[in-house]
Every structure is written in structure tokens, then in C-alpha cells.
Design an enzyme around this catalytic site. Structure first.
Site, PDB file in Angstrom:
ATOM      1  N   LYS A  50      89.905 -14.306  62.755  1.00  0.00           N
ATOM      2  CA  LYS A  50      89.815 -15.577  62.037  1.00  0.00           C
ATOM      3  C   LYS A  50      89.785 -15.385  60.522  1.00  0.00           C
ATOM      4  O   LYS A  50      90.133 -16.306  59.778  1.00  0.00           O
ATOM      5  CB  LYS A  50      88.583 -16.370  62.501  1.00  0.00           C
ATOM      6  CG  LYS A  50      88.499 -16.595  64.013  1.00  0.00           C
ATOM      7  CD  LYS A  50      89.775 -17.133  64.593  1.00  0.00           C
ATOM      8  CE  LYS A  50      89.778 -17.397  66.087  1.00  0.00           C
ATOM      9  NZ  LYS A  50      89.399 -16.292  66.975  1.00  0.00           N
ATOM     10  N   TYR A 269      86.438 -18.298  81.237  1.00  0.00           N
ATOM     11  CA  TYR A 269      85.991 -18.085  79.851  1.00  0.00           C
ATOM     12  C   TYR A 269      84.543 -17.582  79.792  1.00  0.00           C
ATOM     13  O   TYR A 269      83.631 -18.217  80.337  1.00  0.00           O
ATOM     14  CB  TYR A 269      86.103 -19.387  79.037  1.00  0.00           C
ATOM     15  CG  TYR A 269      85.817 -19.164  77.565  1.00  0.00           C
ATOM     16  CD1 TYR A 269      86.843 -18.831  76.682  1.00  0.00           C
ATOM     17  CD2 TYR A 269      84.521 -19.231  77.065  1.00  0.00           C
ATOM     18  CE1 TYR A 269      86.581 -18.593  75.344  1.00  0.00           C
ATOM     19  CE2 TYR A 269      84.253 -18.988  75.729  1.00  0.00           C
ATOM     20  CZ  TYR A 269      85.287 -18.674  74.874  1.00  0.00           C
ATOM     21  OH  TYR A 269      85.024 -18.418  73.549  1.00  0.00           O
ATOM     22  N   TYR A 295      87.392 -12.056  74.893  1.00  0.00           N
ATOM     23  CA  TYR A 295      88.798 -12.200  74.501  1.00  0.00           C
ATOM     24  C   TYR A 295      89.623 -10.938  74.755  1.00  0.00           C
ATOM     25  O   TYR A 295      90.556 -10.945  75.554  1.00  0.00           O
ATOM     26  CB  TYR A 295      88.905 -12.581  73.022  1.00  0.00           C
ATOM     27  CG  TYR A 295      88.445 -13.984  72.722  1.00  0.00           C
ATOM     28  CD1 TYR A 295      89.309 -15.060  72.892  1.00  0.00           C
ATOM     29  CD2 TYR A 295      87.155 -14.242  72.288  1.00  0.00           C
ATOM     30  CE1 TYR A 295      88.892 -16.358  72.627  1.00  0.00           C
ATOM     31  CE2 TYR A 295      86.735 -15.527  72.019  1.00  0.00           C
ATOM     32  CZ  TYR A 295      87.611 -16.579  72.190  1.00  0.00           C
ATOM     33  OH  TYR A 295      87.193 -17.860  71.929  1.00  0.00           O
TER      34      TYR A 295
HETATM   35  C1  LIG Z   1      89.702 -16.532  68.461  1.00  0.00           C
HETATM   36  C2  LIG Z   1      89.979 -15.242  69.098  1.00  0.00           C
HETATM   37  C3  LIG Z   1      91.213 -14.991  69.717  1.00  0.00           C
HETATM   38  C4  LIG Z   1      92.289 -16.037  69.856  1.00  0.00           C
HETATM   39  O1  LIG Z   1      92.929 -16.292  68.642  1.00  0.00           O
HETATM   40  P1  LIG Z   1      93.664 -17.704  68.427  1.00  0.00           P
HETATM   41  O2  LIG Z   1      94.213 -17.652  67.085  1.00  0.00           O
HETATM   42  O3  LIG Z   1      92.598 -18.743  68.624  1.00  0.00           O
HETATM   43  O4  LIG Z   1      94.702 -17.820  69.484  1.00  0.00           O
HETATM   44  C5  LIG Z   1      91.448 -13.735  70.242  1.00  0.00           C
HETATM   45  N1  LIG Z   1      90.502 -12.775  70.181  1.00  0.00           N
HETATM   46  C6  LIG Z   1      89.297 -12.964  69.600  1.00  0.00           C
HETATM   47  C7  LIG Z   1      88.328 -11.856  69.591  1.00  0.00           C
HETATM   48  C8  LIG Z   1      88.999 -14.216  69.033  1.00  0.00           C
HETATM   49  O5  LIG Z   1      87.805 -14.404  68.458  1.00  0.00           O
END
Ligand SMILES: *Cc1c(COP(=O)(O)O)cnc(C)c1O
Length: 340
Positions: A50, A269, A295
Site C-alpha cells: 500500500k 479470508y 494474503y
Molecule cells: C492489500 C494487500 C494485497 C492486495 O493488494 P490490492 O492492491 O488490494 O489488490 C496483497 N497482499 C497484501 C499483503 C496486502 O496487504
């Protein structure tokens, strides 16, 4: 090659992030050759994907003379923690709307990891009940808009950041990552056969796809999704990638066929399954790399499945983008101890 120097941007990330081979895990798998793009090392408050997007989104907030930012996510949202850290760095107040989607009542899940860091960065945390939620993204963005409106009525100058900072401007951060990958592969004499990463709110994938398309680089990007059906995610990515390419001056550069999402082994999730725990241990043991449970863990479970299905030639080069999430590992102490 495109150039992002004309876009307003605040510098927050340590860039470029390293692109490194993962020889031990590649050998363990018997090919393809896996590489890792270390976006878990973007620097801000344990890093993550991010930060790149926030460089462009927060430049917009500063230009709008905002004094406060508002965003939302799951209880262990990496996006929220990176936003809280970036806001602290820029002297902005930060309100986070957090939803305990997993329903966990474990103290480490509720208080450690990202939540510990949110508090250290002095963010104001609002708990969301999830009442009336159907699609998580729509629900969370609706709550961001509601709180932003309330704050405005109180005389605050709030700036709403959608979930994941996934807007066409935010996605420019991942066009920058595509640019880095093109330059790094040239330096290394490396032909990248595929880029694979975890996709969620679409900004990361949209930026990568737009960046490669605008630079005319033929590098396939595979987003491993969670939550949404892959086709639905593809539509969202395609729309955002097209808008991002427009910002870069090539509105029709992105072809629909360049947007690929898949989810070969769906993981609920935030749920730590045995496969996810195994992949976390595999990368920790063979590469000394920390994978997160929410993730990158499920994304790598998906990537290993694609490898098993023979999707990649043995001698091909596959780059996995490590999108971060390291902090959330510390909120899964009990779960990891329970799966041996
Ligand atoms: C937010 C996030 C993602 C996904 O990214 P997007 O831009 O929302 O598709 C992937 N991996 C991690 C660790 C994240 O925090």
C-alpha cells in the site's frame, strides 16, 4: 518507457525494492525458477504494497489541504496500518474503520500485529459490525464515505481513501513497480515469463498491467484472488487498469485479455489453513522469507498449485511479488502453534 515525474507524489517508500532469486525453494519444487520482488521491504512500518499507492493518493490529500484521512479494512488490515504510518509521517490525523470479518475472539488477533501498530501510529480506531454487508469492498467503502461526511460536518477537513488505496492514481504506484521490474530484468539479463501476486482490491494488479501495457512489455501478470470470483475481479482490474493507462496518456493500451485472475485453491479470508501454514513454514525454512497468513500465504498456495498443474515450463522465470503483510503474522501466534 513512461515516466511518472509529472505526477504529484509524496515519497514514503524505499525504492526500488530488490528483485532476488529464490534458488532453494525453486530447487525444492523442481522448477520453475522463482524470483521474489520484495515489496514487503517498502520500509514504512514493516512495509507492504500500500505504501507505493499511498505516495500518489496522499499527494492528492495534501493538495486538497486535508488534515485527516479516513480509510477501512479488516481487523488485521495491512492497508490501514500503512495508512496510519503514512499519515503520522505527514502530520495528518487518521481514522480507521476496522471490521473483524473472521469473527475471531483471540486476543492476539484482535490486539497484536497490525492493530498494535495502528495504535502506536495514534490512529483512531472505529469498530465495524459488518451489519448489512454483502460485498465487503462496497460495504467498507460506504462506511468510509459515511464517516468522512460526519467529520466534514464537524468542521474537520477529511480525505477519504478507498479500501486498499485502490484508485487509478493509487495504481500509478504499481505502474512504477512494473517500470522497476522492466529495468531490473534488463540489468540481470533476465526474461520474466510471468509475474504472480495476490490481488484483492485491484489496485496492485491494475497498476502492473497498465505499466507493462504502456511500456509495451509482454509480461503476463497473474493475480491470485481472494473473496471475489476471478471473472468479477478481472472486470474490476480491467476497468482500473484502463483508467490508469489513461493517466499515463495511453487510454487504449490495456487489452482485456491481459487481465488474468485465478484462485485455484480458494482460502476463506483470514483463515489459517494447513496449506497456508505449510507454505509459511516452507518459505521461512528454505529462503528465510516471512510469508503472511492472509494474503501472500493463500497466494503462494495458489501458485504452488499452478506449478503442480504444469502452468509454467521448468526453465521459466516466475516473479512472485511479495506484497507484504508481515505484521499480521504476529497476530496468528495461536493458529500457527496449533497447526504442526
Ligand atoms: C492489500 C494487500 C494485497 C492486495 O493488494 P490490492 O492492491 O488490494 O489488490 C496483497 N497482499 C497484501 C499483503 C496486502 O496487504
Amino acid at each position: 518507457m513512461f515516466d511518472l515525474s509529472s505526477f504529484p507524489r509524496v515519497r514514503l517508500a524505499h525504492l526500488p525494492t530488490p528483485l532476488e532469486p529464490m534458488d532453494r525453494v525453486s530447487q525444492h519444487l523442481g522448477g520453475p525458477r522463482l524470483w521474489i520482488k520484495r515489496d514487503d521491504c517498502t520500509g514504512l512500518s514493516t512495509g507492504g504494497n500500500k505504501v507505493r499507492k499511498l505516495e500518489f493518493v496522499l499527494a492528492d490529500a495534501m493538495a486538497a489541504k486535508a488534515d485527516t484521512v479516513v480509510t477501512a479494512g479488516a481487523r488485521q488490515s495491512n492497508h490501514s496500518r500503512q495508512t496510519a504510518a503514512a499519515a503520522a509521517r505527514l502530520g495528518l490525523k487518521c481514522h480507521l474503520l476496522l471490521w473483524n470479518m473472521t469473527g475471531s475472539s483471540e486476543r492476539t488477533y484482535l490486539q497484536n500485529g497490525n492493530v498494535l501498530l495502528d495504535r502506536l501510529h495514534s490512529a483512531t480506531i472505529h469498530e465495524l459490525s459488518g451489519e448489512g454487508a454483502t460485498d465487503p469492498l462496497t460495504y467498507l467503502n460506504g462506511e468510509v464515505d459515511k464517516l468522512t461526511q460526519q467529520l466534514r460536518e464537524q468542521g474537520v477537513r477529511p480525505y477519504a481513501i478507498p479500501v486498499g488505496a485502490s484508485t487509478p492514481k493509487g495504481a500509478l504506484g504499481y505502474a512504477e513497480c512494473a517500470r522497476e521490474l522492466i529495468l531490473q530484468s534488463k540489468e540481470l539479463g533476465l526474461k520474466i515469463d510471468a509475474v504472480v501476486h495476490r490481488s484483492g482490491s485491484a489496485g496492485t494488479q491494475a497498476g502492473l498491467v497498465a505499466g507493462f501495457a504502456v511500456a509495451s512489455a509482454q509480461i503476463p501478470v497473474i493475480g491470485i484472488g481472494g473473496g471475489k470470483a476471478p471473472k468479477e475481479l478481472e472486470e474490476l482490474v480491467f476497468s482500473m487498469a484502463s483508467d490508469t493507462a489513461s493517466l499515463l496518456g495511453k487510454p487504449s493500451a490495456v487489452r482485456r485479455s491481459a487481465v488474468m485472475a485465478t484462485d485455484p485453491i480458494p482460502v476463506e479470508y483470514g483463515r489459517l489453513t494447513r496449506e497456508v501454514a505449510d507454505v509459511i513454514r516452507l518459505f521461512a525454512r528454505t529462503e528465510g522469507v516471512l510469508i503472511d497468513p492472509v494474503y501472500t500465504g493463500p497466494a503462494l498456495v495458489g501458485l504452488l498449485e499452478l506449478i503442480r498443474e504444469g502452468k509454467f515450463a521448468r526453465d521459466s522465470n516466475v516473479v512472485f511479488i511479495h506484497t507484504g503483510g508481515t505484521a499480521s503474522l504476529f497476530s496468528y501466534v495461536d493458529g500457527l502453534a496449533g497447526i504442526r
